[in-house]
Design an enzyme around this catalytic site. Structure first.
Site, short mmCIF file in Angstrom:
data_model
loop_
_atom_site.label_atom_id
_atom_site.label_comp_id
_atom_site.label_asym_id
_atom_site.label_seq_id
_atom_site.Cartn_x
_atom_site.Cartn_y
_atom_site.Cartn_z
N GLN A 183 -2.37 2.30 10.10
CA GLN A 183 -1.05 2.28 9.44
C GLN A 183 0.01 3.00 10.27
O GLN A 183 1.19 2.68 10.19
CB GLN A 183 -1.13 2.93 8.05
CG GLN A 183 -1.86 2.11 7.01
CD GLN A 183 -3.32 2.53 6.88
OE1 GLN A 183 -3.95 2.93 7.87
NE2 GLN A 183 -3.87 2.43 5.70
N ARG A 221 -7.23 -0.34 -6.75
CA ARG A 221 -7.45 0.71 -5.74
C ARG A 221 -7.66 2.03 -6.48
O ARG A 221 -6.90 2.35 -7.39
CB ARG A 221 -6.27 0.82 -4.76
CG ARG A 221 -6.24 -0.37 -3.82
CD ARG A 221 -5.51 -0.12 -2.54
NE ARG A 221 -6.12 0.86 -1.68
CZ ARG A 221 -5.46 1.42 -0.64
NH1 ARG A 221 -4.21 1.08 -0.40
NH2 ARG A 221 -6.05 2.29 0.14
N ASN A 225 -5.21 12.58 0.95
CA ASN A 225 -4.39 11.65 1.75
C ASN A 225 -5.31 10.87 2.69
O ASN A 225 -6.53 11.07 2.71
CB ASN A 225 -3.32 12.43 2.53
CG ASN A 225 -2.25 11.52 3.10
OD1 ASN A 225 -1.73 10.67 2.39
ND2 ASN A 225 -1.92 11.68 4.37
N LYS A 226 -4.71 10.01 3.47
CA LYS A 226 -5.46 9.15 4.38
C LYS A 226 -6.47 9.94 5.20
O LYS A 226 -6.18 11.04 5.66
CB LYS A 226 -4.46 8.44 5.30
CG LYS A 226 -5.02 7.44 6.25
CD LYS A 226 -5.86 6.38 5.59
CE LYS A 226 -5.12 5.67 4.47
NZ LYS A 226 -6.00 4.78 3.68
N ASP A 279 -1.76 10.73 -1.66
CA ASP A 279 -2.02 9.70 -2.68
C ASP A 279 -2.37 10.32 -4.03
O ASP A 279 -2.27 9.66 -5.06
CB ASP A 279 -3.16 8.79 -2.22
CG ASP A 279 -2.73 8.05 -0.97
OD1 ASP A 279 -2.82 8.65 0.13
OD2 ASP A 279 -2.27 6.90 -1.09
N ARG A 293 0.87 -1.18 0.00
CA ARG A 293 0.00 0.00 0.00
C ARG A 293 0.90 1.22 0.00
O ARG A 293 2.13 1.10 0.07
CB ARG A 293 -1.04 -0.01 1.14
CG ARG A 293 -0.74 -0.81 2.35
CD ARG A 293 0.36 -0.23 3.19
NE ARG A 293 0.10 1.18 3.46
CZ ARG A 293 1.02 2.07 3.71
NH1 ARG A 293 2.30 1.73 3.75
NH2 ARG A 293 0.73 3.34 3.94
N GLY A 294 0.29 2.42 -0.06
CA GLY A 294 1.09 3.63 -0.22
C GLY A 294 1.23 3.90 -1.71
O GLY A 294 1.56 2.99 -2.49
N ALA A 295 0.98 5.16 -2.10
CA ALA A 295 0.86 5.48 -3.53
C ALA A 295 2.07 5.05 -4.36
O ALA A 295 1.92 4.37 -5.38
CB ALA A 295 0.57 6.97 -3.68
O1 MRU Z 1 -4.47 3.27 2.21
P1 MRU Z 1 -2.98 3.39 2.13
O2 MRU Z 1 -2.27 2.81 3.31
O3 MRU Z 1 -2.45 2.93 0.80
O4 MRU Z 1 -2.78 4.95 2.17
C1 MRU Z 1 -1.52 5.54 2.13
C2 MRU Z 1 -1.60 6.91 2.64
O5 MRU Z 1 -2.61 7.54 2.62
C3 MRU Z 1 -0.39 7.45 3.22
O6 MRU Z 1 -0.74 8.33 4.22
C4 MRU Z 1 0.50 8.19 2.33
O7 MRU Z 1 0.58 9.48 2.76
C5 MRU Z 1 0.30 8.29 0.92
S1 MRU Z 1 1.39 7.22 0.16
C6 MRU Z 1 2.99 7.85 0.43
#
Ligand code: MRU
Length: 364
Positions: free
Chosen positions: A203, A90, A254-255, A244, A53-55
């Site tokens: 996370q 995703r 973002n999250k 993201d 996970r993570g962009a």
């Molecule tokens: O749902 P995830 O774990 O894939 O989300 C990732 C995020 O939102 C992280 O906070 C992050 O900032 C982005 S990816 C570097």
């Protein structure tokens, strides 16, 4: 970065043939396990079920997913359907679309007989580039931390608040939001990180705290609602989060919960920075709130929580009464006006169209 003193990336080609290996992030922090992705189906599963996970890491995994798909069948139809399958895995991280576009740029003009090797080479390049990008972003961001430290008594600590996991586990190596922290820490600047737990999937608690601990960076885990209080009491020098998807105007997706931290930072004059590689900018969008599709995930992620029991077994428990309903929005959008600056591999800029196009005139 190192795990128990052994250097790792989050994704790497298997030494014995056409497969890639990943760290299964759903098993952290209690178990460190690696998993082999052998084909397209494995790659889609790894992204959709968040083993990766993570962009930036989602982008790199998608690139490898295409390479593995080309190993199975390199026809036009197979390429098209691999891209569609991965694209659906995703919805929010734009790096996924970017990586698929990059793979198609290379593969579309080729005869199917030469696609397999070309796909492997481009996936490897995307993976290696991501490490360089994160490292360079970290160098730029670490100067912000250094500036705060130099403006102070030398024995003081710089306190950074972060949300979710935008560390090396979210990229191939180094991370986005955590890269400046690792670089500052490695340079001997005393830095301490407030780690938001980041419900519902935690996370922050499971991944960010784990990787900071592995690297020896001082940190404290906090419940998601604590940040505002810390900021009111001068205990946060700056916030750095990842993203993201960022619009060309500097709105940041973002999250879930990032927006609330940005509001609290704004109210308390705490600088709020967002770290991102250029591959996370969606140049097609201007208004993040209106235009970015927000992933809605299974309600069970809110209703249930996994953890290690006293007998050493990881189990999931139900947090609510049977039958309670829950909504699970995975991301939110922080408008550019709440973002002090964007930390990129090309430098730090204002969260605005002119800021981003100044750094990326070739892409804007
Ligand atoms: O749902 P995830 O774990 O894939 O989300 C990732 C995020 O939102 C992280 O906070 C992050 O900032 C982005 S990816 C570097």
């Amino acid at each position: 970065m190192k795990v128990n003193n052994t250097p790792y990336r989050t994704i790497w080609p298997a030494s014995d043939g056409w497969a890639v290996e990943i760290i299964d992030q759903t098993k952290l922090p209690h178990h460190f396990e690696t998993v082999r992705l052998e084909n397209l189906t494995d790659s889609i599963h790894a992204i959709a079920d968040m083993l990766v996970r993570g962009a930036p890491l989602i982008g790199a995994t998608a690139a490898w997913g295409i390479a593995l798909a080309m190993h199975e069948n390199a026809s036009d139809l197979a390429l098209q359907s691999a891209c569609e399958g991965l694209y659906q895995a995703r919805p929010t991280a734009v790096n996924l679309r970017w990586a698929l576009d990059e793979m198609r740029k290379v593969l579309d003009p080729l005869d199917p007989s030469s696609r397999r090797e070309a796909a492997y080479a481009r996936a490897m390049e995307i993976t290696d580039d991501d490490v360089e990008i994160s490292s360079s972003l970290g160098e730029h961001g670490s100067k912000l931390i250094k500036n705060i430290w130099e403006g102070r008594r030398r024995d003081s600590i710089v306190n950074v608040l972060t949300h979710c996991n935008a560390g090396w586990l979210a990229t191939v190596d180094w991370g986005t939001a955590l890269a400046p922290i690792y670089k500052a820490h490695n340079a001997g600047i005393p830095v301490h990180v407030w780690v938001d737990e980041t419900r519902p999937r935690n996370q922050g608690a499971s991944l960010t705290a784990w990787e900071l601990k592995q690297h020896g960076v001082p940190h404290t885990l906090i419940a998601d609602n604590v940040g505002g209080h810390l900021m009111q009491h001068g205990k946060v020098d700056l916030c750095i989060t990842g993203t993201d998807r960022t619009t060309r105007t500097g709105d940041v997706c973002n999250k879930i919960g990032t927006y609330l931290k940005a509001l609290a930072a704004h109210d308390n004059n705490v600088p709020f920075y967002v770290a991102l590689p250029g591959t996370t900018i969606d140049w097609t969008l201007r208004d993040g709130v209106a235009e970015i599709p927000i992933e809605e995930r299974d309600a069970d992620e809110v209703l249930r929580i996994p953890g290690m029991c006293d007998d050493g077994v990881v189990r999931e428990v139900l947090l609510t009464a049977e039958g309670v309903t829950a909504a699970n929005y995975a991301f939110d959008v922080t408008p550019a006006r709440l973002v002090t600056g964007l930390i990129t591999e090309r430098g730090v800029c204002a969260a605005s169209e002119s800021g981003l196009s100044g750094l990326y005139p070739d892409l804007a």
